[in-house]
Design a protein around this motif. Sequence first.
Motif, PDB file in Angstrom:
ATOM      1  N   ASP A   1      36.727  20.971  40.140  1.00 15.09           N
ATOM      2  CA  ASP A   1      38.157  21.238  40.015  1.00 15.09           C
ATOM      3  C   ASP A   1      38.922  20.739  41.237  1.00 15.09           C
ATOM      4  O   ASP A   1      40.004  20.166  41.118  1.00 15.09           O
ATOM      5  CB  ASP A   1      38.382  22.745  39.847  1.00 15.09           C
ATOM      6  N   ASN A   2      38.383  20.989  42.419  1.00 15.28           N
ATOM      7  CA  ASN A   2      39.056  20.572  43.653  1.00 15.28           C
ATOM      8  C   ASN A   2      38.021  20.513  44.770  1.00 15.28           C
ATOM      9  O   ASN A   2      37.671  21.528  45.363  1.00 15.28           O
ATOM     10  CB  ASN A   2      40.180  21.554  44.008  1.00 15.28           C
TER      11      ASN A   2
ATOM     12  N   ILE B   1      43.964  25.125  46.005  1.00 18.43           N
ATOM     13  CA  ILE B   1      43.396  26.096  45.077  1.00 18.43           C
ATOM     14  C   ILE B   1      42.649  25.349  43.976  1.00 18.43           C
ATOM     15  O   ILE B   1      42.679  24.121  43.923  1.00 18.43           O
ATOM     16  CB  ILE B   1      44.497  26.974  44.452  1.00 18.43           C
ATOM     17  N   PHE B   2      41.967  26.102  43.102  1.00 21.81           N
ATOM     18  CA  PHE B   2      41.266  25.493  41.966  1.00 21.81           C
ATOM     19  C   PHE B   2      42.150  25.639  40.733  1.00 21.81           C
ATOM     20  O   PHE B   2      42.171  26.709  40.112  1.00 21.81           O
ATOM     21  CB  PHE B   2      39.906  26.164  41.765  1.00 21.81           C
ATOM     22  N   PRO B   3      42.882  24.590  40.340  1.00 23.81           N
ATOM     23  CA  PRO B   3      43.957  24.750  39.343  1.00 23.81           C
ATOM     24  C   PRO B   3      43.473  25.173  37.955  1.00 23.81           C
ATOM     25  O   PRO B   3      44.191  25.874  37.268  1.00 23.81           O
ATOM     26  CB  PRO B   3      44.594  23.349  39.291  1.00 23.81           C
ATOM     27  N   ASN B   4      42.258  24.758  37.560  1.00 26.00           N
ATOM     28  CA  ASN B   4      41.804  25.088  36.203  1.00 26.00           C
ATOM     29  C   ASN B   4      40.995  26.379  36.131  1.00 26.00           C
ATOM     30  O   ASN B   4      40.488  26.736  35.074  1.00 26.00           O
ATOM     31  CB  ASN B   4      40.981  23.938  35.622  1.00 26.00           C
ATOM     32  N   MET B   5      40.864  27.053  37.266  1.00 24.64           N
ATOM     33  CA  MET B   5      40.137  28.320  37.249  1.00 24.64           C
ATOM     34  C   MET B   5      41.144  29.457  37.353  1.00 24.64           C
ATOM     35  O   MET B   5      42.265  29.272  37.814  1.00 24.64           O
ATOM     36  CB  MET B   5      39.132  28.360  38.402  1.00 24.64           C
TER      37      MET B   5
ATOM     38  N   GLU C   1      38.909  34.053  39.570  1.00 23.75           N
ATOM     39  CA  GLU C   1      37.808  33.142  39.916  1.00 23.75           C
ATOM     40  C   GLU C   1      38.078  32.428  41.236  1.00 23.75           C
ATOM     41  O   GLU C   1      37.174  32.229  42.043  1.00 23.75           O
ATOM     42  CB  GLU C   1      37.598  32.113  38.795  1.00 23.75           C
TER      43      GLU C   1
END
Lengths: 289, 234
Positions: free
Chosen positions: A175-176, B87-91, B95
């Motif tokens: 994701d990142n 940040i983790f955009p798809n989580m 999470e």
Amino acid sequence: MTWDTVASILIGGALTGLVYSLMALGLSVIFGVIRVVNFAHGEMMTLAMFAGVFLFTGGGLDPILSLPIVAGTLFILGYALQRRLVEPFIARPEHEQFILLLAVAILLVNGLLLAFGPDARSVTVDYAFDSFELGPIFIDKVKAYAAGVGVLVAAGLLMFFRYTRTGKAIRACSDNLMGAQVVGLNIRRLYALTFGLGVACVGAAGCLLSLLVDVTPMLGPELTLLAFVIVIIGGLGSMMGALLGGIVVGLSEALAGLLIVPSMKSMFSFGLLILILAFRPQGLFGKRT
Amino acid sequence: MLTVEGLELYYGDAKALDGVSVAVEDGEIVAIVGANGAGKSSLIRAIAGIETPAAGTVRFDGEDITGWPSYRVCDRGIGQVAEGRQIFPNMTVRENLEMGAVIPRGRARCDETVEDVFAMFPRLREREGQAAGTLSGGEQQMLAIGRCLMGQPKLIMFDEPSLGLAPALVAEVFETIRTLNAAGTTVILVEQNVAMSLRMARHAYVLENGRIVLSGLAEDLLDDDGVRQAYLGL
């Protein structure tokens, strides 16, 4: 031809397709996280098929039972491969990664030729010719079992990514990547786990496919192409896409056998590929970029 | 607590850090100011272990951590709220927070700390199951801070925490940093908002072209004519 024959053939195609799905899932997981295309995917599958055949003829083990052993061994192989060989290539240009994995593929094909020779080998379990009868529709037992186990393995993998800490951490890396470094995820270890899991997937799929088709060392490149066709149809990097793409390709192969001749099956799946690339290049489940 | 000495960092042939030395004492706020491209983020990334320095040492709590990979640095207690939030955009929001506690240091108190973070930022609790990419900029910054707290850091490095935020939110972020510091967390603050960060910090360093050109008590720098001209527009 009656409708129940057609239904039987299509169901058989979809079930074989589910085994393809598992193979494509492995490719998709590796690409989705590490952004490396495993060009030795089909060759690894062939290796697993030979392992399935070998454990069957040598040890009398049903490929469904030898699946955990083969998948586990291929997991270790994939983990080590990522750590020792692929990792230094991650930051390099794509064509160098391609050449590296092509080399692995060539080594695998010729290693198998050296060990087993060019002849086709197969697994004939004692239920090989049995079938389930749903009214007038016949479903091959081996196909039903192989597909069922394939679905279980795929579901297990999806749950791993959804619910476990390590699975979520792998998703975070895809994701990142910068974010993953910022929170202190051990990226090299997670990448190696991912490659291991992807290869274990194809190992499980190979075991199951050894129940359905004869294996020769030269099957590898064909399976690599098939895996690519499936993930492109389903959408690159999408797990649901890989699963659905496998079923679609399985169905198209069955239709080819039904409408023309079985040897034309590749024409159908490649035809589908061209249609997808022309009208929905991101694949059925892919996101537009 | 943290001592950086003679740090040098290259990106290819380009020198990003040229012999940077910084000292951070336990419990204080240290501001690092400088123009864009002066090397502020490079310094943070080199301390965090995301970039490997060519020369120099980084010592934390008396231990030489130079060249350690980022997961080991984080696990020692150096947290980071990175530029661009990362940040983790798809989580989901939850999470994202959990990912901050993957390092062994954060694992044991993961659930309690999620509650602490939600108490601190109630908006995150409302959005717990939502994909983090759908949050507003301010909410994402809160998430980035909360995620960092999940790892139980002793020292937090903030890289441009106010960048791209509305003035009301900027004040909120600075207030949060003050609160965290009052609770005992040591802070390194890299900011383009020079006046505000110098007012908060005890010590400050001015970076130019990868070198420290000025350092001292933040209040003295605030009165320094050079600093006032170059960074405060006075």
